[in-house]
Scaffold this active site. Structure first.
Site, mmCIF file in Angstrom:
data_model
loop_
_atom_site.group_PDB
_atom_site.id
_atom_site.type_symbol
_atom_site.label_atom_id
_atom_site.label_comp_id
_atom_site.label_asym_id
_atom_site.label_seq_id
_atom_site.Cartn_x
_atom_site.Cartn_y
_atom_site.Cartn_z
ATOM 1 N N ASP A 80 107.491 126.739 7.580
ATOM 2 C CA ASP A 80 106.035 126.600 7.479
ATOM 3 C C ASP A 80 105.511 125.701 8.585
ATOM 4 O O ASP A 80 106.267 124.933 9.203
ATOM 5 C CB ASP A 80 105.632 126.041 6.114
ATOM 6 C CG ASP A 80 106.031 124.581 5.925
ATOM 7 O OD1 ASP A 80 107.197 124.247 6.214
ATOM 8 O OD2 ASP A 80 105.189 123.763 5.501
ATOM 9 N N GLU A 175 107.617 122.496 3.751
ATOM 10 C CA GLU A 175 108.008 121.131 4.093
ATOM 11 C C GLU A 175 106.816 120.306 4.519
ATOM 12 O O GLU A 175 106.727 119.106 4.223
ATOM 13 C CB GLU A 175 109.060 121.166 5.212
ATOM 14 C CG GLU A 175 109.698 119.802 5.521
ATOM 15 C CD GLU A 175 108.971 119.002 6.604
ATOM 16 O OE1 GLU A 175 109.364 117.847 6.850
ATOM 17 O OE2 GLU A 175 107.991 119.518 7.196
#
Length: 412
Positions: A80, A175
């Site tokens: 991400d 994350e």
């Protein structure tokens, strides 16, 4: 080198921005696009036991090619990108043989990546840089790490003469919003230890990070016509200002470095009747971290006592929640895993830069879940914004470090 460039660009051009306001995992559906792409690529290069679960956590195995017992190690990165800056329609620019001068990212908007402001650029004079076009972030955090892990596994498969034990690969969503390790199945991963490839400058090797907490402070008020407000009105916005003024003025991100902790006010929304202040608390030292949290409650109590008679109930409500802890406590008992990474860097011609992380990493939460997990450089700079860039040579070196760690771990 071109192979690494092509792989990296194939990742960063996929929008994987995460969303802190979502309750799903992954937090955005578009993260599945790259996750599914990675699954197919891992199979294509020849990894085994390639899996993706219902939350988009990816795992794969490179089997051992030695006949003696070797610890199982892992390499972890996240796919991400931060919601702090848009990651949609990323258009990378490749700057070959960087000359040490200003780089025009976007002429129309006069966006310049300059070494007079970002001095680290001069470390990479003569190298190939990948930058943004000035309108998005790049996504080297942490698609550079993914590039390096996939490339290293591919290299080991293509060079069976390099001896290694069993290696596990793990890629995570979310994350950047602090959830990357939340649903990571450490038992399924099955490693003795692992490394996150999620640092910045070439040579970084980190096994310490902040202890972290978030605080939400709600201030109540009383709205009265301002012409008749004397002794009656209580302006909650001014209470918030009073609270902020009671915090140590020099213990903020812009005035601290190295091991120095801070309070960081990041959101403030209010009216006369109610104001909500949000801040984060950071410190490497556990005792100082606890003292910082206690100070929040001490200031709140002082304000409540001050307005107890006039307001009749608590006027300042402080909620403090821990977010993650310093991984040092979990890594130091197995410090040889840091020494292996340090030796690997030196053997491929890199000077290790061992320093604390002024932030967090999946490795912190994974360490507390039973998987000691230091952090290694991925090569990018200026994360989370339009000035982000990565030297290709740093990604190449990070790939070599992974290969060398695998080799050193398998030595008798």
């Amino acid at each position: 080198m071109q192979h690494i460039i092509d792989r990296f660009i194939s990742y960063v051009t996929v929008d994987t921005e995460s969303d802190p306001n979502s309750n799903t995992t992954p937090s955005t559906a578009k993260q599945w696009d790259l996750a599914n792409q990675l699954v197919e690529e891992l199979k294509q290069i020849g990894l085994q036991e390639v899996t993706i679960d219902e939350n988009a956590y990816i795992m794969a195995t490179l089997p051992s090619n030695v006949d003696h017992e070797v610890p199982t190690i892992g390499f972890v990165s996240h796919f991400d990108t931060t919601p702090d800056f848009t990651g949609a329609n990323v258009t990378p620019q490749i700057i070959e043989n960087y000359d040490g001068k200003d780089i025009v990212l976007n002429a129309a908007q006069n966006i310049i990546l300059s070494p007079t402001y970002f001095e680290d650029l001069l470390l990479y004079k003569g190298q190939t840089l990948i930058t943004t076009d000035g309108t998005t972030l790049l996504g080297a955090d942490d698609k550079a790490g993914i590039t390096e892990i996939v490339s290293a596994m591919e290299y080991l498969i293509q060079h069976p003469e390099i001896k290694h034990g069993k290696i596990r690969v793990g890629f995570t969503p979310d994350e950047e919003i602090g959830r990357g390790a939340h649903k990571f199945d450490v038992e399924k991963f099955g490693c003795d230890w692992a490394y996150t490839m999620d640092g910045s400058q070439i040579g970084e090797l980190e096994y310490e990070n902040f202890n972290a907490a978030g605080a939400k402070i709600t201030f109540k008020g009383k709205s009265v016509h301002p012409g008749y407000a004397k002794g009656k009105m209580i302006n909650s916005m001014l209470l918030a200002n009073e609270f902020i003024s009671a915090l140590p003025e020099n213990e903020v991100p812009e005035r601290t470095s190295d091991y120095e902790g801070f309070f960081h006010v990041h959101h403030l929304n209010g009216s006369i009747e109610e104001t909500v202040l949000q801040l984060i608390i950071r410190d490497h030292d556990k005792d100082l971290f606890e003292a910082r949290k206690e100070l929040i409650h001490t200031i709140a109590t002082k304000i409540n006592n001050q307005y107890a008679k006039q307001f009749g109930e608590d006027i300042c409500i402080a909620e403090v929640k821990d977010q993650y802890y310093n991984m040092r406590e979990k890594v130091e008992p197995v410090f040889h895993i840091v020494e292996i990474a340090e030796k690997a860097m030196k053997e491929v011609g890199i000077t290790p830069i061992i320093k604390p992380i002024r932030g967090g990493t999946d490795g912190s939460q994974l360490s507390y879940k039973g998987l000691p997990c230091p952090n290694i450089f991925a090569g990018g700079h200026n994360f989370h914004g339009k000035y982000e860039y990565v030297p290709v040579e740093s990604m190449v070196k990070a790939t070599e470090v992974i290969v060398k760690i695998a080799e050193l771990t398998a030595q008798k």
